[in-house]
Design an enzyme around this catalytic site. Structure first.
Site, PDB file in Angstrom:
ATOM      1  N   GLU A 188       0.827  -1.206   0.000  1.00 54.42           N
ATOM      2  CA  GLU A 188       0.000   0.000   0.000  1.00 54.42           C
ATOM      3  C   GLU A 188       0.863   1.260   0.000  1.00 54.42           C
ATOM      4  OE1 GLU A 188      -2.109  -3.056   2.743  1.00 54.42           O
ATOM      5  OE2 GLU A 188      -0.093  -2.606   2.020  1.00 54.42           O
ATOM      6  N   LEU A 193      22.775 -27.141  -1.426  1.00 52.26           N
ATOM      7  CA  LEU A 193      21.497 -26.606  -0.949  1.00 52.26           C
ATOM      8  C   LEU A 193      21.403 -25.097  -1.138  1.00 52.26           C
ATOM      9  CD1 LEU A 193      20.895 -28.689   2.318  1.00 52.26           C
ATOM     10  CD2 LEU A 193      20.364 -29.274  -0.052  1.00 52.26           C
TER      11      LEU A 193
END
Length: 334
Positions: free
Chosen positions: A53, A208
């Site tokens: 917003e 990873l």
């Protein structure tokens, strides 16, 4: 005044741009409109940064477009409490926005509906509920974590047609295709942490890490290793590469307790990549929320299997299948 679903859908599309970047905050998009004309747009880019917003209002002002009297379309009910940033309800009231239309209600029971009430008390028209399911699905992980304080757990497995996860001895080729491995990195991108068992860490020496061309700005997810012995070669990538400070080792702890601890540390999306023992325990303990299986066109006859014996049949829902490279990718909720 009728709701223009195009603007609400656009807010949801904008929110999706924050995937993998905003956790443990929700993905949120916003569109500021007057007379059918878009004044400004925005989405939440990462935790601690301006909310959607705020970005939409700032963009409108930068373009010299007054926001008083405008309608704000938001994918999620605006925040109403002070966090790392001020509540968006204060901004909306201060800027004299005339109407707020949001899709999904705040999933936090302590805050759900609070923004709508505050805005109405300030004389602002509020509408909600349209495209709510679509908007809520966008934040499944956040919604789960904010209520349970446990991460949304995704079980990722690459397996052969006969349910095996390790290629035969002497075969150093990948089980899956490059296209499938890219999708696997997209799963890592969505995550806060990636978990493997100690055996997988020793046998596969995984990194990873998130390696996606053109993707920038994500903090390396925590790399979690579950082990009994706690003994690893110091040369493993997890303990020697530039992300070694993002590796955590849990020794002799139940997986359920580990998941609870990670949730308390604001880890809201956990990807489990194996191996057999860890994945089987996760399913047995009912810790898994979602599965992501890559089924490769191969027969291996090796051990270990993808999963050990489960205590009960698990039926999946909201199942989707798509072909990725030479593999079949199945994603579903548990």
């Amino acid at each position: 005044m009728a709701i223009d679903r195009r603007h609400l859908r656009r807010a949801i599309e904008l929110a999706q741009r924050g995937a993998g970047l905003t956790l443990p905050n929700p993905r949120v998009g916003a569109v500021l409109v007057r007379g059918g004309k878009v004044l400004g747009e925005g989405w939440h880019r990462r935790a601690g940064s301006p909310h959607a917003e705020v970005v939409a209002v700032a963009e409108a002002k930068k373009r010299g477009r007054p926001v008083a009297g405008a309608t704000l379309y938001v994918s999620l009910e605006p925040c109403s409490t002070q966090g790392r940033t001020p509540p968006c309800t204060e901004l909306i009231i201060r800027e004299k926005i005339a109407r707020v239309v949001f899709a999904a209600t705040d999933p936090n029971p302590a805050h759900a509906g609070a923004a709508a009430r505050l805005l109405r008390e300030a004389g602002i028209k509020v509408s909600s509920g349209q495209l709510a399911d679509e908007a809520a699905a966008l934040n499944r992980d956040f919604n789960w974590w904010i209520v349970t304080r446990r991460p949304w757990v995704v079980a990722k497995i690459a397996l052969s047609l006969d349910g095996r996860i390790v290629t035969p001895s002497g075969d150093d080729r990948w089980l899956t295709s490059p296209a499938a491995r890219e999708v696997a990195h997209e799963l890592r991108w969505e995550s806060d942490a990636i978990l493997v068992g100690g055996e997988t860490a020793r046998r596969d020496n995984p990194r990873l890490t998130v390696r996606l061309p053109g993707h920038r700005g994500k903090t390396q997810p925590w790399r979690i290793v579950v082990t009994r012995s706690g003994k690893f070669p110091s040369s493993l990538h997890l303990f020697s590469d530039r992300h070694r400070d993002r590796t955590l080792v849990f020794q002799n702890q139940p997986l359920e307790k580990i998941v609870e601890t990670l949730g308390a540390w604001d880890i809201s999306h956990l990807l489990i990549e194996g191996g057999e023992k860890v994945l089987t325990e996760a399913f047995r303990k009912k810790l898994v929320n979602e599965v992501a299986f890559f089924i490769a066109p191969a027969l291996m006859g090796t051990v270990p299997r993808a999963l050990g014996k489960l205590t009960a049949l698990i039926r999946l829902r909201d199942v989707s299948y798509r072909k990725v490279g030479s593999e079949l990718f199945c994603r579903a909720l548990v």
